[in-house]
Design an enzyme around this catalytic site. Structure first.
Site, mmCIF file in Angstrom:
data_model
loop_
_atom_site.group_PDB
_atom_site.id
_atom_site.type_symbol
_atom_site.label_atom_id
_atom_site.label_comp_id
_atom_site.label_asym_id
_atom_site.label_seq_id
_atom_site.Cartn_x
_atom_site.Cartn_y
_atom_site.Cartn_z
ATOM 1 N N LYS A 220 35.127 48.313 37.401
ATOM 2 C CA LYS A 220 36.156 47.027 37.920
ATOM 3 C C LYS A 220 35.702 46.026 37.248
ATOM 4 O O LYS A 220 35.274 45.738 35.853
ATOM 5 C CB LYS A 220 36.193 46.956 39.788
ATOM 6 C CG LYS A 220 36.643 47.649 40.073
ATOM 7 C CD LYS A 220 36.569 47.256 41.539
ATOM 8 C CE LYS A 220 37.949 48.532 42.150
ATOM 9 N NZ LYS A 220 37.796 49.425 42.235
ATOM 10 N N SER B 46 38.273 44.930 49.790
ATOM 11 C CA SER B 46 38.974 44.637 48.749
ATOM 12 C C SER B 46 39.919 44.391 48.942
ATOM 13 O O SER B 46 40.870 43.362 47.984
ATOM 14 C CB SER B 46 39.357 45.801 47.756
ATOM 15 O OG SER B 46 40.076 46.910 48.698
ATOM 16 N N HIS C 116 33.466 46.901 45.004
ATOM 17 C CA HIS C 116 33.667 45.104 44.254
ATOM 18 C C HIS C 116 32.522 44.409 44.597
ATOM 19 O O HIS C 116 32.711 42.694 44.316
ATOM 20 C CB HIS C 116 34.616 44.401 45.614
ATOM 21 C CG HIS C 116 35.796 45.367 44.868
ATOM 22 N ND1 HIS C 116 37.071 44.835 44.045
ATOM 23 C CD2 HIS C 116 36.615 45.663 46.192
ATOM 24 C CE1 HIS C 116 38.422 45.616 43.949
ATOM 25 N NE2 HIS C 116 38.583 46.282 44.448
#
Length: 397
Positions: A239, A180, A208
């Site tokens: 996300k 990240s 991610h």
């Protein structure tokens, strides 16, 4: 002496070092442009990779779910909190991921806290990338297991360290899929090869990578075509999915086990029907088209190439996570503040989140951004970078 005086001393220390976190307040939905602390700004700080946090289909699904199921589950999943929506989401996620089964949690953080202590204990050993997420670190602490950190994305170092521990019966290798703060991608094929050689369990936290890597955003395992080779896939819906929640994908044996042993699943209320329904809508959207994923990568290539041409050091990123390397934490904070004054919301990141001397402004690109938005931002980065003499000194990561 005040028994809590240490709190003020620590806050003063963080402020002096330029490490005090300044929480800004967003007023309204996530998008390319948002209102932050009363100011309109280009949003370069959100994990809303695909722009789905304010998606009409997701919002409609949430509204409908509230009408049908109400606003709260009022129970944990194992007592009275599992609805038909939870089962539908888990079935659709399994199909999307190409896995036999999935189990959903309140967040990706909770998923890691659930699975690690359920898989390993005091007599076992975990091999963990040195830059793994805090939720992995905390999961290992809860498990009270021995942790051996290997050098970041370094299969050779992992190989050396697992060789020493080859006689330990239960070994777990854990890595982030996409890191990240750096934006680089784990060398998953090499990790899987080592795991197979030493009979180790493999786990990847793809927070991610979901919605970013692989066909239509199916993640790092799909990206490397390693279906069936990774034992535990941890994903998030907080996300790129634009909602909230986490999940674990793997065999049905694994998910059945976590129903019995995953403490966040057993002892914390289920995710609300509104959120679960929105997640279902997102999976349906990604199954229909990869256009948002392609737009995300188009924006990524455009922005990063132009920034490199200006002379910015973007570290080792291979994804839409774009660390604009500054170095000094105070300067990074000042740089972020200057961006904000000119209408760009991009937060600075310093120690201990990243190593001392490696402070950065982390830019998060999204499919919501237009080329006009990004060109405007690049012009401001050029002017502000020159004013800080950053482009002249070319800080090395």
């Amino acid at each position: 002496m005040d028994k809590l005086d240490f709190i003020n001393k620590e806050l003063d220390r963080l402020k002096e070092a330029g490490l005090l976190i300044n929480i800004r307040t967003v007023e309204g939905p996530q998008g390319a442009w948002i209102t932050v602390d009363g100011k309109k700004a280009l949003n370069l700080s959100s994990n809303n990779y695909l722009g789905l946090a304010n998606d009409l289909q997701s919002k409609t699904a949430s509204h409908n779910a509230i009408d049908t199921f109400g606003v709260g589950p009022a129970a944990v999943r194992t007592i009275a909190g599992t609805t038909t929506l939870h089962k539908i989401l888990e079935q659709k996620l399994a199909q999307f991921k190409g896995a036999e089964s999935t189990i959903s949690f309140q967040s990706g953080f909770c998923a890691n806290l659930a699975v690690i202590p359920a898989i390993v204990g005091k007599e076992d050993v975990v091999f963990s990338d040195e830059l793994n997420h805090a939720s992995i670190i905390d999961g290992c602490r809860l498990a009270k297991t021995r942790v051996i950190r290997y050098k970041h994305c370094n299969p050779e170092d992992l190989q050396e360290k697992i060789q020493v521990e080859k006689d330990i019966e239960r070994k777990l290798i854990i890595t982030d899929g996409v890191f990240s703060m750096e934006g680089d991608i784990a060398p998953l094929p090499e990790i899987v090869e080592i795991a197979e050689k030493y009979n180790a369990i493999t786990m990847v936290d793809d927070a991610h990578g979901e919605g970013v890597l692989g066909r239509g955003g199916r993640g790092i395992v799909d990206h490397f075509n390693l279906h069936g080779k990774v034992d535990i896939e941890v994903g998030t819906m907080s996300k790129a999915f634009g909602v909230v929640g986490g999940y674990i994908a793997g065999t049905k044996q694994l998910t059945d086990y976590l129903v019995q042993k995953g403490r966040p699943f057993l002892f914390s209320s289920a995710v609300t029907a509104a959120d679960v329904s929105a997640c279902i809508a997102v999976v349906d959207t990604l199954n229909k088209s990869d256009c948002l994923v392609r737009k995300l990568w188009s924006n990524t290539g455009f922005f990063q190439e132009r920034m490199k041409q200006l002379g910015y050091n973007l570290g080792i990123t291979k994804t839409p996570i774009t660390p604009v390397m500054i170095g000094d934490a105070k300067m990074a904070k000042e740089f972020s503040q200057k961006l904000f004054e000119e209408g760009i919301f991009a937060q600075s990141i310093g120690y201990p989140t990243v190593p001392a001397g490696k402070a950065r402004v982390r830019v998060m690109l999204s499919a919501t951004h237009s080329e006009k938005d990004l060109t405007w931002a690049i012009d401001h980065f050029e002017r502000i970078g020159n004013s800080f003499n950053i482009l002249e000194r070319r800080f090395e990561a």
